[in-house]
Design a protein around this motif. Sequence first.
Motif, PDB file in Angstrom:
ATOM      1  N   MET A 285       0.828  -1.209   0.000  1.00  0.00           N
ATOM      2  CA  MET A 285       0.000   0.000   0.000  1.00  0.00           C
ATOM      3  C   MET A 285       0.865   1.264   0.000  1.00  0.00           C
ATOM      4  SD  MET A 285      -2.790   1.582  -0.138  1.00  0.00           S
ATOM      5  CE  MET A 285      -4.217   0.576   0.205  1.00  0.00           C
ATOM      6  N   GLU A 286       1.991   1.229   0.687  1.00  0.00           N
ATOM      7  CA  GLU A 286       2.889   2.398   0.683  1.00  0.00           C
ATOM      8  C   GLU A 286       3.384   2.714  -0.722  1.00  0.00           C
ATOM      9  OE1 GLU A 286       5.873   1.213   3.450  1.00  0.00           O
ATOM     10  OE2 GLU A 286       4.799   1.978   5.216  1.00  0.00           O
ATOM     11  N   GLU A 287       3.711   1.656  -1.485  1.00  0.00           N
ATOM     12  CA  GLU A 287       4.158   1.869  -2.863  1.00  0.00           C
ATOM     13  C   GLU A 287       3.021   2.391  -3.731  1.00  0.00           C
ATOM     14  OE1 GLU A 287       7.188   1.582  -4.159  1.00  0.00           O
ATOM     15  OE2 GLU A 287       8.062   1.035  -2.225  1.00  0.00           O
ATOM     16  N   LEU A 288       1.829   1.846  -3.552  1.00  0.00           N
ATOM     17  CA  LEU A 288       0.680   2.289  -4.355  1.00  0.00           C
ATOM     18  C   LEU A 288       0.309   3.741  -4.081  1.00  0.00           C
ATOM     19  CD1 LEU A 288      -1.860  -0.698  -4.300  1.00  0.00           C
ATOM     20  CD2 LEU A 288      -0.492   0.087  -6.232  1.00  0.00           C
ATOM     21  N   SER A 289       0.387   4.130  -2.813  1.00  0.00           N
ATOM     22  CA  SER A 289      -0.043   5.484  -2.436  1.00  0.00           C
ATOM     23  C   SER A 289       1.093   6.490  -2.478  1.00  0.00           C
ATOM     24  CB  SER A 289      -0.662   5.463  -1.032  1.00  0.00           C
ATOM     25  OG  SER A 289       0.277   4.968  -0.095  1.00  0.00           O
ATOM     26  N   ALA A 290       2.234   6.074  -3.053  1.00  0.00           N
ATOM     27  CA  ALA A 290       3.394   6.961  -3.203  1.00  0.00           C
ATOM     28  C   ALA A 290       3.826   7.557  -1.872  1.00  0.00           C
ATOM     29  CB  ALA A 290       3.095   8.066  -4.217  1.00  0.00           C
TER      30      ALA A 290
ATOM     31  N   SER B  59       1.331   8.643   3.899  1.00  0.00           N
ATOM     32  CA  SER B  59       1.040   7.934   5.149  1.00  0.00           C
ATOM     33  C   SER B  59      -0.330   8.292   5.712  1.00  0.00           C
ATOM     34  CB  SER B  59       2.123   8.233   6.186  1.00  0.00           C
ATOM     35  OG  SER B  59       2.211   9.632   6.420  1.00  0.00           O
ATOM     36  N   GLN B  60      -0.810   9.499   5.416  1.00  0.00           N
ATOM     37  CA  GLN B  60      -2.116   9.915   5.929  1.00  0.00           C
ATOM     38  C   GLN B  60      -3.222   9.046   5.349  1.00  0.00           C
ATOM     39  OE1 GLN B  60      -2.670  12.275   8.364  1.00  0.00           O
ATOM     40  NE2 GLN B  60      -4.731  11.385   8.331  1.00  0.00           N
ATOM     41  N   ASN B  61      -3.123   8.809   4.021  1.00  0.00           N
ATOM     42  CA  ASN B  61      -4.122   7.951   3.383  1.00  0.00           C
ATOM     43  C   ASN B  61      -4.077   6.537   3.948  1.00  0.00           C
ATOM     44  OD1 ASN B  61      -5.360   9.763   1.732  1.00  0.00           O
ATOM     45  ND2 ASN B  61      -4.089   9.336  -0.056  1.00  0.00           N
ATOM     46  N   ILE B  62      -2.847   6.021   4.118  1.00  0.00           N
ATOM     47  CA  ILE B  62      -2.696   4.659   4.634  1.00  0.00           C
ATOM     48  C   ILE B  62      -3.337   4.538   6.010  1.00  0.00           C
ATOM     49  CG2 ILE B  62      -1.025   2.894   5.313  1.00  0.00           C
ATOM     50  CD1 ILE B  62       0.901   4.103   3.274  1.00  0.00           C
ATOM     51  N   GLN B  63      -3.130   5.559   6.838  1.00  0.00           N
ATOM     52  CA  GLN B  63      -3.701   5.554   8.182  1.00  0.00           C
ATOM     53  C   GLN B  63      -5.222   5.638   8.122  1.00  0.00           C
ATOM     54  OE1 GLN B  63      -2.117   8.602  10.708  1.00  0.00           O
ATOM     55  NE2 GLN B  63      -3.344   8.005  12.489  1.00  0.00           N
ATOM     56  N   ASN B  64      -5.745   6.497   7.248  1.00  0.00           N
ATOM     57  CA  ASN B  64      -7.197   6.651   7.121  1.00  0.00           C
ATOM     58  C   ASN B  64      -7.857   5.360   6.643  1.00  0.00           C
ATOM     59  OD1 ASN B  64      -7.017   9.309   7.915  1.00  0.00           O
ATOM     60  ND2 ASN B  64      -6.998  10.129   5.825  1.00  0.00           N
ATOM     61  N   TRP B  65      -7.149   4.614   5.818  1.00  0.00           N
ATOM     62  CA  TRP B  65      -7.711   3.373   5.276  1.00  0.00           C
ATOM     63  C   TRP B  65      -7.509   2.181   6.207  1.00  0.00           C
ATOM     64  CZ3 TRP B  65      -4.852   4.684   0.129  1.00  0.00           C
ATOM     65  CH2 TRP B  65      -5.577   5.683  -0.550  1.00  0.00           C
ATOM     66  N   GLY B  66      -6.809   2.403   7.319  1.00  0.00           N
ATOM     67  CA  GLY B  66      -6.686   1.353   8.327  1.00  0.00           C
ATOM     68  C   GLY B  66      -5.673   0.278   8.022  1.00  0.00           C
ATOM     69  N   TRP B  67      -4.795   0.516   7.036  1.00  0.00           N
ATOM     70  CA  TRP B  67      -3.781  -0.497   6.706  1.00  0.00           C
ATOM     71  C   TRP B  67      -2.661  -0.413   7.745  1.00  0.00           C
ATOM     72  CZ3 TRP B  67      -2.923  -3.328   1.807  1.00  0.00           C
ATOM     73  CH2 TRP B  67      -4.112  -3.429   1.055  1.00  0.00           C
ATOM     74  N   ASP B  68      -2.849  -1.111   8.842  1.00  0.00           N
ATOM     75  CA  ASP B  68      -1.937  -1.056   9.978  1.00  0.00           C
ATOM     76  C   ASP B  68      -1.561  -2.483  10.349  1.00  0.00           C
ATOM     77  OD1 ASP B  68      -0.699  -0.845  12.456  1.00  0.00           O
ATOM     78  OD2 ASP B  68      -1.999   0.781  13.138  1.00  0.00           O
ATOM     79  N   LYS B  69      -0.275  -2.749  10.424  1.00  0.00           N
ATOM     80  CA  LYS B  69       0.186  -4.110  10.725  1.00  0.00           C
ATOM     81  C   LYS B  69      -0.232  -4.568  12.117  1.00  0.00           C
ATOM     82  CE  LYS B  69       4.740  -2.520  12.266  1.00  0.00           C
ATOM     83  NZ  LYS B  69       6.191  -2.544  11.997  1.00  0.00           N
TER      84      LYS B  69
ATOM     85  N   LEU C 131      -9.203  -2.045  -4.630  1.00  0.00           N
ATOM     86  CA  LEU C 131      -8.815  -0.652  -4.385  1.00  0.00           C
ATOM     87  C   LEU C 131      -9.188   0.223  -5.570  1.00  0.00           C
ATOM     88  CD1 LEU C 131      -5.279  -1.400  -2.872  1.00  0.00           C
ATOM     89  CD2 LEU C 131      -7.407  -1.015  -1.616  1.00  0.00           C
ATOM     90  N   ASP C 132     -10.363   0.002  -6.135  1.00  0.00           N
ATOM     91  CA  ASP C 132     -10.821   0.785  -7.282  1.00  0.00           C
ATOM     92  C   ASP C 132     -11.109   2.229  -6.868  1.00  0.00           C
ATOM     93  OD1 ASP C 132     -12.919  -1.949  -8.540  1.00  0.00           O
ATOM     94  OD2 ASP C 132     -10.744  -1.690  -8.510  1.00  0.00           O
TER      95      ASP C 132
ATOM     96  N   GLY D 294       1.039   5.656  -7.064  1.00  0.00           N
ATOM     97  CA  GLY D 294       2.366   5.061  -6.966  1.00  0.00           C
ATOM     98  C   GLY D 294       2.610   3.945  -7.962  1.00  0.00           C
ATOM     99  N   THR D 295       3.340   2.932  -7.521  1.00  0.00           N
ATOM    100  CA  THR D 295       3.711   1.815  -8.390  1.00  0.00           C
ATOM    101  C   THR D 295       3.233   0.495  -7.778  1.00  0.00           C
ATOM    102  OG1 THR D 295       5.879   1.680  -7.303  1.00  0.00           O
ATOM    103  CG2 THR D 295       5.730   2.993  -9.335  1.00  0.00           C
ATOM    104  N   PHE D 296       3.301  -0.555  -8.583  1.00  0.00           N
ATOM    105  CA  PHE D 296       2.756  -1.859  -8.222  1.00  0.00           C
ATOM    106  C   PHE D 296       3.865  -2.778  -7.713  1.00  0.00           C
ATOM    107  CE2 PHE D 296       1.243  -6.134  -9.893  1.00  0.00           C
ATOM    108  CZ  PHE D 296       0.369  -6.357  -8.846  1.00  0.00           C
TER     109      PHE D 296
END
Length: 642
Positions: A35-40, A43-53, A84-85, A91-93
């Motif tokens: 997700m970090e690579e996809l969202s370039a 980190s704010q988006n990643i946190q909002n989407w709940g992608w937390d280890k 994730l449509d 970012g990249t895949f």
Amino acid sequence: MDRSCIWVLPILILFILPRSNSEDVNVLNALVRFMEELSAGNSQNIQNWGWDKNLDPCNGNVNFNGTWKGVDCMKSQNVRKIVLDKFNLTGTFDAASVCTAKFLVVLSLKENTISGFIPKDIRNCERLRHFYVSGNRFSGVIPDTFPQLRNLKSIDISDNYFSGELPADMSRISGLLTFLAENNQLSGEIPDFDFSYLKEFNVANNSFSGPIPDVKSKFGADSFSGNPELCGKPLSKACRPSKTGLKHSSADRFLIFSGYIILAVVVLLLLALYLIKKNKPKEESAKVVVTKGRVANASKEHSSTSSESKTGGNRSEYSIASVEAGMTSSSSLVVLPSPVVTGLKFEDLLRAPAELLGRGKHGSLYKVMFDNATILAVKRIKGWGISAADFKRRMERIDQVKHPRVLPPVAFYYSKQEKLLVYEYQQNGSLFKLLHGSQNGQVFDWGSRLNVAASIAEALAFMHEQLQEGGIAHGNLKSTNILFDKTMEPCISEYGLIVAQGQDQPFLSQSDSFKSNALGRDGAYSTFKVDVYGFGVVLLELLTGKLVQNNGFDLASWVHSVVREEWTAEVFDRALISEGASEERMVSLLQVALKCINPSPNERPSMNQISVMINTVKEDEERSIISEPLSGHHALEKPNSH
């Protein structure tokens, strides 16, 4: 005890005991990197989407009731679906990271602005069935590892900037239902997909060239428009003859004439050798013996009884029984039309090294290897009471009725005591080996098992319908007779080999209990209904992962007893349960199996009805994977604060 202590104790236990994530920590870390690579790196988006280890994507968290947005475990303990449509990803895949989720079956990244290319590591998503990346900015070539995803059903790479040629092996993804690649910059020829299975196909607006493969009249010009160099149906532009072919036609004619001259010389030499040999005294008739590792002639007096040579001790027999004298004539071997063998002679079989693969009560199976790297399987049957004319008629009829999932004989031999059937050797082994032997890292999940069930049911239904009038059923259907071809697609082997004295005689190698159950308690007899019973037992093997017979254990009887006690869930293979396979659809397939093994043959459905039922289960499975709403998809947008 203080009442407050009663409430405090469970809470302390929750914090003291280690929390068990459904996915391995390494998988969670890898998915976060993905997700970090996809969202370039946003980190704010990643946190909002709940992608937390530290959060469990499948079961939530003791302090937080949400799940990872866009992730669905489909009631299992593993990530199976990532959608994730329209997430505004820029970012990249990172294929290496996302493919650590070994149970992933759906990956959808549609309508974002993801750039870069698809890495070769995509091959590690072994269970992936649906791959959607349309409406992005992907570029570069489709990796040559992509066709290794044998479970793929749907591919949508449309509206990107992909270039170069499609991998030639793309057509080997034989179960593919959807391929959409329009509006790219792809070039080269279109691979020869299995268009008989494809339901959606579009390669419009690319730079493809050359003739269009035979699309079985399923797709119109719209699927191929916008490729100026394409020709052939369904486009109106006809393909021109190759200039190279015209340029070299004179040279080709010269080579053809030269070939005829050489052939004539060879024929004359053979004729001369034949005349010389004819004038020599006749030698004793030779019997043919297949020894360990090689087929050879053994000069012995003709005997009305056949003998078998054995190795010492308790070791298995390594030689085929001596066959009837006079079997040395190449004209005795009937070679059927096949691209596998051309010009095969009986002498070739005699000279080629042979390896014993298995020996049963009524026959043996050999692997025969030739100098040109061709490998054949030779089935030798004894005690098969059928006339030469009926045997030939039966083999030719089976050869006429072709189905891609039924392995046809490429040649056969008949004598009074011996019959040989020659097949193309299938190096990927049998369903029995895949279920009960070493899988060597091969994935055999619920989707793969369901595909085997549907494919075999369809093939058997086709053969029953086509051969009903001649009364030619399989007669000995079991997991060892279901083989996997080079693309790991299942195929039925040894179809129609069971006949004795004018009446079908099934179960050459089955147990007495199997015979009794398959024939039924009401005495009704039909080899087609016996096939239905055998197929039902194969379904039970797929669902339970257990052996049919093992030290007094009878699979069909055991399943009946478990279901009768209403412990149906105990039937299913633990491996299927752990991967999160749908219990509802496993129960549906179990119900089909129980219909097949009905004690009364007349109450068993036809293979055509069975095929329809299994395809309904398969369609429900596909529909659930594609369209099942994501559990907790919006839960992270308004998290609970208590």
